[in-house]
Write a protein that holds these residues in place. Structure first.
Motif, PDB file in Angstrom:
ATOM      1  N   GLU A  38      15.724  -3.831 -29.371  1.00 29.58           N
ATOM      2  CA  GLU A  38      16.422  -4.743 -28.469  1.00 29.58           C
ATOM      3  C   GLU A  38      17.401  -3.889 -27.687  1.00 29.58           C
ATOM      4  N   LYS A  54       7.510  -4.068 -30.691  1.00 26.79           N
ATOM      5  CA  LYS A  54       8.112  -5.105 -29.851  1.00 26.79           C
ATOM      6  C   LYS A  54       9.348  -4.524 -29.177  1.00 26.79           C
ATOM      7  N   LYS A  56      12.415  -5.571 -26.314  1.00 28.29           N
ATOM      8  CA  LYS A  56      13.065  -6.552 -25.450  1.00 28.29           C
ATOM      9  C   LYS A  56      14.133  -5.793 -24.676  1.00 28.29           C
ATOM     10  N   ALA A  69       4.104  -5.804 -27.697  1.00 27.57           N
ATOM     11  CA  ALA A  69       4.798  -6.789 -26.862  1.00 27.57           C
ATOM     12  C   ALA A  69       6.006  -6.165 -26.174  1.00 27.57           C
ATOM     13  N   GLU A  71       9.142  -7.472 -23.426  1.00 24.53           N
ATOM     14  CA  GLU A  71       9.789  -8.490 -22.603  1.00 24.53           C
ATOM     15  C   GLU A  71      10.896  -7.799 -21.822  1.00 24.53           C
ATOM     16  N   LYS A  87       1.071  -7.592 -24.573  1.00 21.68           N
ATOM     17  CA  LYS A  87       1.640  -8.795 -23.968  1.00 21.68           C
ATOM     18  C   LYS A  87       2.924  -8.375 -23.262  1.00 21.68           C
ATOM     19  N   LEU A  88       2.912  -8.417 -21.934  1.00 21.41           N
ATOM     20  CA  LEU A  88       4.063  -8.000 -21.147  1.00 21.41           C
ATOM     21  C   LEU A  88       4.576  -9.187 -20.342  1.00 21.41           C
ATOM     22  N   VAL A  89       5.847  -9.530 -20.559  1.00 27.74           N
ATOM     23  CA  VAL A  89       6.507 -10.576 -19.790  1.00 27.74           C
ATOM     24  C   VAL A  89       7.658  -9.907 -19.056  1.00 27.74           C
ATOM     25  N   GLY A  90       7.488  -9.697 -17.757  1.00 27.42           N
ATOM     26  CA  GLY A  90       8.507  -9.022 -16.965  1.00 27.42           C
ATOM     27  C   GLY A  90       7.874  -8.359 -15.757  1.00 27.42           C
ATOM     28  N   THR A 106       2.656 -11.346 -17.432  1.00 21.11           N
ATOM     29  CA  THR A 106       3.304 -12.399 -16.673  1.00 21.11           C
ATOM     30  C   THR A 106       4.495 -11.786 -15.951  1.00 21.11           C
TER      31      THR A 106
END
Length: 127
Positions: A38, A54, A56, A69, A71, A87-90, A106
């Motif tokens: 994070e 992951k 963030k 992942a 974000e 999975k990429l959100v950004g 996304t």
């Protein structure tokens, strides 16, 4: 001159599975993340996010391969590769992009050559 788009075989830093770091990471070498981060990651090498990894936060690097992942915003000077399990959100800023079937993305993508590391910009997205 440096050779572009060659796979980097040595990863000098590893954040293992079961490890969670809250804070920013800066390195001049490549890094692999199989745990959780994070915070922002800045690398002059390659950033690999493993299948169980992951992140963030923002990622700013030379090359990146994402299996897990992410974000946040991704700024890659050369090649960004999104694997089938990613999975990429950004938003993405990169020179070159590969996306395998099955990858989830996304956000917005801006592609084109750049002379140096991409500098973070203010996000003006509408909600």
């Amino acid at each position: 001159m440096a050779k572009s788009y060659e796979p980097e075989t040595k990863l000098h830093n590893l954040i293992g599975s079961g490890t969670k770091i809250i804070g920013n990471i800066e390195t001049t070498e490549s890094i692999r993340i199989d745990g959780e981060i994070e915070g922002n990651i800045a690398s002059k090498g390659k950033v690999v996010i493993g299948a169980k990894g992951k992140v963030k936060g923002e990622v700013n690097c030379l090359n990146s391969e994402i299996e897990g992942a992410l974000e946040g915003k991704v700024m890659v000077k050369e090649l960004l590769s999104l694997k089938a399990t990613s999975k990429l959100v950004g938003d993405i800023e990169t020179s070159k992009l590969t996306i395998e079937p099955g990858a989830v993305f996304t956000g917005k993508c801006q592609m084109g050559g750049s002379s140096g590391m991409v500098e973070p910009q203010a996000n003006s997205a509408k909600k």
